[in-house]
Structures are given as C-alpha cells and as structure tokens.
Design an enzyme around this catalytic site. Structure first.
Site, short mmCIF file in Angstrom:
data_model
loop_
_atom_site.label_atom_id
_atom_site.label_comp_id
_atom_site.label_asym_id
_atom_site.label_seq_id
_atom_site.Cartn_x
_atom_site.Cartn_y
_atom_site.Cartn_z
N LYS A 13 0.84 -1.22 0.00
CA LYS A 13 0.00 0.00 0.00
C LYS A 13 0.87 1.27 0.00
O LYS A 13 0.64 2.19 -0.77
CB LYS A 13 -0.91 0.05 1.24
N ARG A 88 -9.22 0.79 9.35
CA ARG A 88 -8.75 -0.57 9.62
C ARG A 88 -9.79 -1.37 10.40
O ARG A 88 -9.56 -2.54 10.70
CB ARG A 88 -7.48 -0.49 10.45
N ARG A 127 11.80 -6.05 4.83
CA ARG A 127 11.59 -4.67 4.41
C ARG A 127 12.58 -3.72 5.07
O ARG A 127 12.85 -3.83 6.26
CB ARG A 127 10.15 -4.33 4.85
N ARG A 160 11.72 -1.32 10.42
CA ARG A 160 10.69 -0.88 11.37
C ARG A 160 10.66 -1.79 12.59
O ARG A 160 10.81 -3.00 12.46
CB ARG A 160 9.32 -0.91 10.67
N ARG A 171 0.12 -8.76 13.68
CA ARG A 171 -0.48 -7.77 12.76
C ARG A 171 -1.33 -8.47 11.71
O ARG A 171 -2.40 -7.98 11.33
CB ARG A 171 0.61 -6.93 12.10
P1 AMP Z 1 1.12 0.59 9.18
O1 AMP Z 1 2.29 1.49 8.96
O2 AMP Z 1 -0.09 1.02 8.41
O3 AMP Z 1 1.46 -0.87 8.99
O4 AMP Z 1 0.71 0.75 10.73
C1 AMP Z 1 1.62 0.43 11.76
C2 AMP Z 1 0.87 0.33 13.08
O5 AMP Z 1 0.26 1.60 13.38
C3 AMP Z 1 -0.26 -0.67 13.11
O6 AMP Z 1 0.18 -1.99 13.38
C4 AMP Z 1 -1.15 -0.09 14.24
O7 AMP Z 1 -0.58 -0.38 15.52
C5 AMP Z 1 -1.01 1.39 14.01
N1 AMP Z 1 -2.05 1.89 13.08
C6 AMP Z 1 -1.87 2.43 11.84
N2 AMP Z 1 -3.05 2.76 11.28
C7 AMP Z 1 -4.00 2.43 12.17
C8 AMP Z 1 -5.42 2.50 12.17
N3 AMP Z 1 -6.11 2.96 11.12
N4 AMP Z 1 -6.09 2.05 13.27
C9 AMP Z 1 -5.41 1.59 14.35
N5 AMP Z 1 -4.08 1.46 14.40
C10 AMP Z 1 -3.36 1.89 13.34
#
Ligand code: AMP
Length: 213
Positions: A13, A88, A127, A160, A171
């Site tokens: 994404k 999400r 990654r 990360r 996740r």
């Molecule tokens: P991402 O970079 O999108 O993979 O997000 C990394 C982490 O941020 C996720 O595993 C969640 O802990 C938190 N996070 C990101 N977006 C959301 C969301 N829309 N709702 C809740 N937690 C989020």
C-alpha cells in the site's frame, strides 16, 4: 478523487501510494506514518500509540479517527487524498463515512490490494526503509546497491520496530479479524476495486491506475 488503499500489512500500500502521489498530485495520508512520527517525537499521542504498535495491536479507534478528521480538512486535501492504512476497522469506516457526509464529500474508490498470506511474512521481515526520503527496499526482492544505504538519497536504511516475525504474526491476525470485514462493507457500497498485488511494482501500479482512471 478520494481513495482508500486497503490490504494486509506488506501488500504494498505504501509503495503504491508514493507512486500515486506523483501520478495524481494528491497527498498520501498514512496513519502508520503519522503515528510513527508521533512516537519519534515522544508526544503524548506517540506514547499512547507505541505500546499498541510494538505488540502489533491497533491503536484505539478514537485516536486514529481524530487524526484523520483533522488531516483530511487541510488545504492540500482539497482535490483529494489517498488513505493508506485507514480505515482498519468497521467503526473507523463508519466514522469516516459520517465525517465525509458532514463535509459533503465521499470516498470514490477502495483499492483492495490482494496478496496471499503465505507471502506476507517474508515481505515484511525483509523490508527496509530510508530514514531520510522514505523509499522502501527489500533485502531479497529489491536490495539496495550498498547494504544499509538508500540508492536514491544515500540516507540510512532501517527496519521498522514492528517488522519482526512475532509482531508481524499479530499484525496479520489483527488484519484478518478486524480489517478484512471492510471488504464486505465497501462491497455493499459498490466501491471495492480488487487488484492482484503480486508481481512487478510497476505492473501493479499500472493495474491500480487503470481502475482509478
Ligand atoms: P502501518 O504502517 O499502516 O502498517 O501501521 C503500523 C501500526 O500503526 C499498526 O500496526 C497499528 O498499531 C497502528 N495503526 C496504523 N493505522 C491504524 C489504524 N487505522 N487504526 C489503528 N491502528 C493503526
């Protein structure tokens, strides 16, 4: 054009969003990036989010809904935006619909990037991201010319905190239980655009732009 990029962690994404920013000149809104920046700053929001993020859990809906509500009303979003990693959960999607209704706006497309779950763990744990320009690499599939150094700007590459096997597993479970129901939610609204997320990054980009045009 207001677009949601939906898909499991590791589907690509963020990579596609960065390419779409250039193509359509609309901003990427990544709730993950916003939360990581808050963690780095050590702000109260960052402190609250960090514990959830380290475990691979979701940050509370109320927190991310507030972030997005404020962000989409910024002037650079006037011509549209790409939501990456939000919504999400179904309550987040409902809140988004509510706020857009109040703004007399709507989501136009929900691009659902599909990748089989067996592939995702390897994608995520390999990654690497540039600290300076945010470009992504992969130790196996897209390695930088020099290990640990960004090809584009020479910045340092990092992994990360949540891209380790244990957190990745949580996740992916959270995605299955909490985010996957959004496919039906947006199908019912006629907005789902499924995209095969396997293959060359440019080929996938071509598939995405085809459905958006
Ligand atoms: P991402 O970079 O999108 O993979 O997000 C990394 C982490 O941020 C996720 O595993 C969640 O802990 C938190 N996070 C990101 N977006 C959301 C969301 N829309 N709702 C809740 N937690 C989020």
């Amino acid at each position: 054009m207001n677009v949601i990029l939906l898909g499991p962690p590791g589907a690509g994404k963020g990579t596609q969003a960065k390419m779409l920013v250039e193509e359509y000149q609309i901003p990427q809104i990544s709730t993950g990036d916003i939360l990581r920046a808050a963690v780095k700053e050590g702000s109260p929001l960052g402190k609250e989010a960090k514990a959830c993020m380290d475990k691979g859990d979701l940050v509370p809906d109320s927190v991310v809904i507030g972030i997005v509500e404020e962000r989409i009303q910024q002037p650079d979003c006037a011509k549209g935006y790409m939501l990456d990693g939000f919504p999400r959960t179904v309550p987040q999607a409902e809140a988004l619909d509510g706020m857009l209704q109040n703004l007399s706006s709507q989501i136009d497309h929900v691009v659902s990037i599909e990748v089989a779950s067996e592939e995702l763990v390897g994608r995520l744990t390999g990654r690497r991201t540039c600290r300076d320009c945010g470009v992504g690499f992969h130790v196996m599939f897209d390695p930088p010319e020099q290990e640990g150094v960004c090809d584009k700007c020479g910045g340092e590459l990092y992994q990360r905190d949540d891209d380790n096997v244990e957190t990745v597993t949580s996740r992916l479970e959270v995605y299955e239980s909490q985010t996957l129901p959004l496919i039906d939610y947006y199908k019912a609204q006629g907005k789902i655009r499924p995209i095969d997320g396997v293959g060359d990054i440019k080929e996938i980009f071509a598939r995405v732009t085809q459905v958006l045009s």
